[in-house]
Design an enzyme around this catalytic site. Structure first.
Site, PDB file in Angstrom:
ATOM      1  N   SER A 105      36.154  30.403  43.252  1.00  0.00           N
ATOM      2  CA  SER A 105      36.325  31.581  44.093  1.00  0.00           C
ATOM      3  C   SER A 105      37.362  31.364  45.191  1.00  0.00           C
ATOM      4  CB  SER A 105      34.983  31.942  44.746  1.00  0.00           C
ATOM      5  OG  SER A 105      35.138  32.946  45.726  1.00  0.00           O
ATOM      6  N   TYR A 128      40.901  37.082  45.440  1.00  0.00           N
ATOM      7  CA  TYR A 128      40.869  38.246  46.322  1.00  0.00           C
ATOM      8  C   TYR A 128      42.272  38.395  46.903  1.00  0.00           C
ATOM      9  CZ  TYR A 128      35.713  38.049  46.432  1.00  0.00           C
ATOM     10  OH  TYR A 128      34.385  38.038  46.104  1.00  0.00           O
ATOM     11  N   THR A 154      39.548  40.025  41.297  1.00  0.00           N
ATOM     12  CA  THR A 154      38.396  40.842  41.674  1.00  0.00           C
ATOM     13  C   THR A 154      38.866  42.080  42.419  1.00  0.00           C
ATOM     14  OG1 THR A 154      36.918  38.941  41.757  1.00  0.00           O
ATOM     15  CG2 THR A 154      36.246  40.889  42.977  1.00  0.00           C
ATOM     16  N   LYS A 251      38.189  41.810  37.261  1.00  0.00           N
ATOM     17  CA  LYS A 251      36.737  41.754  37.465  1.00  0.00           C
ATOM     18  C   LYS A 251      36.281  42.856  38.419  1.00  0.00           C
ATOM     19  CE  LYS A 251      33.070  38.611  39.071  1.00  0.00           C
ATOM     20  NZ  LYS A 251      32.598  39.353  40.266  1.00  0.00           N
ATOM     21  N   HIS A 275      29.315  43.249  41.010  1.00  0.00           N
ATOM     22  CA  HIS A 275      29.332  42.186  42.014  1.00  0.00           C
ATOM     23  C   HIS A 275      27.912  41.688  42.321  1.00  0.00           C
ATOM     24  CE1 HIS A 275      32.550  40.407  44.570  1.00  0.00           C
ATOM     25  NE2 HIS A 275      31.529  39.969  45.277  1.00  0.00           N
TER      26      HIS A 275
END
Length: 376
Positions: A105, A128, A154, A251, A275
């Site tokens: 992540s 992100y 994402t 995603k 999520h």
């Protein structure tokens, strides 16, 4: 080894501080989206075939030209240092020991480079995008240099969902001192000592390095929560492509329309996801949306699904409804929080065993043979 994933969840609840477990477990608002996620798996029934030779089965699948031992990924989750020191390295090793990719992540507490140094297995980056896109560009460049194979963009976190449990606990990073926090820490001395050994609150180290930010968790958390790029559109997939050579997976999609947009924009795959029920509480469960989306894409993209996988049988259900693999979120974290790296590996082993049992009881010799004909 404990019997099931839920047993690791129960042990994690006892061993983590309250605010850490609530951060791991909690959903948005009233938790209805998360509840729908968990309930949806129980609504799917499968049709077993009798008198099939299942002495040898093949549980593997191919993802983007690479053979994987199982149709699952250890998915991207943030602030994992709350549960165990060097959490991402431990999760990556556990994933690779069982033959599946690990997705790191943007909000990880271990550096991209350190995770690569910990394992030679298949690593993917979850991204992100902040308002300052140079941060995302830096993270993509670092991941490419470290040999990460795929990018998971994402797109469902323009803002953070409202999470009442965090507000009730006064949870923010860094965690402010209070009498309630002190009582929480005293009730969980082993967890507290682990945090102290790693230097206190975990840091969002990748975000800090790529943004040139100091080791200040308050600034890092603010960058994650208030500086997301809310202007991101499908046209920006071309920008991602300029900075990433490998497969790109989008995603956070829940509709046929968005899945077709992703296909038209040139994505290689999608993750049907709400999520983990942590964003829009009124969102449907990903599993409910899976059959329609998979049918609309006609097998022309990799389709992944997440949201409440707790049993190996859930993996079989996802494949039968059109997914190529599932993305695990909380399940490996329960193992990590309960028993450290050993617990994470045990949870993945349980899911593998249960999936293989399911294949044999179904009479499905190959995981890739599962399709809608197996759904009752």
């Amino acid at each position: 080894m404990l019997p099931a994933v839920k047993d690791y969840r129960d042990l994690a609840r006892r061993r983590l501080s309250r605010f850490a477990f609530d951060y791991l477990e909690g959903g948005a608002e009233d938790g209805r989206a998360m509840a729908r996620n968990l309930a949806s798996w129980g609504q799917v029934m499968l049709k077993p075939r009798a008198m099939v030779d299942v002495s040898d089965i093949d549980a593997g699948v191919e993802l983007f030209g690479r053979q994987q031992a199982l149709p699952m990924l250890v998915g991207p989750t943030g602030l994992n240092g709350l549960y165990w020191p060097r959490a991402e390295e431990a999760l990556a090793r556990a994933a690779h020991a069982i033959g599946v990719p690990f997705v790191l992540s943007t909000a990880s507490t271990s550096l991209i480079e350190d995770v690569r140094a910990a394992t030679s297995g298949d690593l993917w980056l979850q991204l992100y995008v902040q308002q300052d896109r140079r941060i995302a560009e830096s993270m993509m460049a670092r991941a490419q240099a470290a040999g990460f194979g795929a990018l998971m963009l994402t797109v469902d976190t323009m803002v953070h969902g409202k999470r009442d449990h965090d507000i009730r606990n006064g949870f923010r990073m860094p965690v402010p001192w209070s009498a309630r926090l002190l009582a929480d820490l005293l009730a969980h001395p082993r967890w507290c000592l682990r945090m102290l050994r790693q230097g206190g609150s975990p840091q969002l180290v990748n975000l800090a390095r790529s943004s040139g930010m100091a080791a200040n968790l308050a600034q890092q958390a603010a960058a994650m929560s208030r500086q997301m790029d809310m202007a991101l559109t499908w046209d920006d997939l071309a920008w991602v492509r300029r900075h990433w050579r490998g497969p790109v997976i989008v995603k956070g999609l829940l509709t046929v329309e968005d899945a077709l947009q992703a296909q038209h924009a040139g994505a290689d795959g999608i993750v049907i996801s709400n999520h983990g029920g942590r964003q829009l509480d009124a969102a449907p469960s990903p599993l409910e949306q899976l059959p329609r989306i998979a049918d609309a894409l006609h097998g022309k993209m990799h389709v992944f699904v997440d949201g409440g996988v707790r049993r190996g049988g859930d993996i079989a259900k996802a494949l039968a409804l059109g997914a190529c693999a599932v993305v695990l979120g909380r399940a490996p974290l329960y193992g990590l929080a309960a028993r450290g790296p050993r617990g994470a590996a045990e949870v993945l082993a349980i899911l593998r065993t249960e999936f293989e049992i399911t294949l044999r009881l179904l009479g499905a010799v190959h995981a890739r043979s599962l399709d809608a004909s197996w759904v009752a």
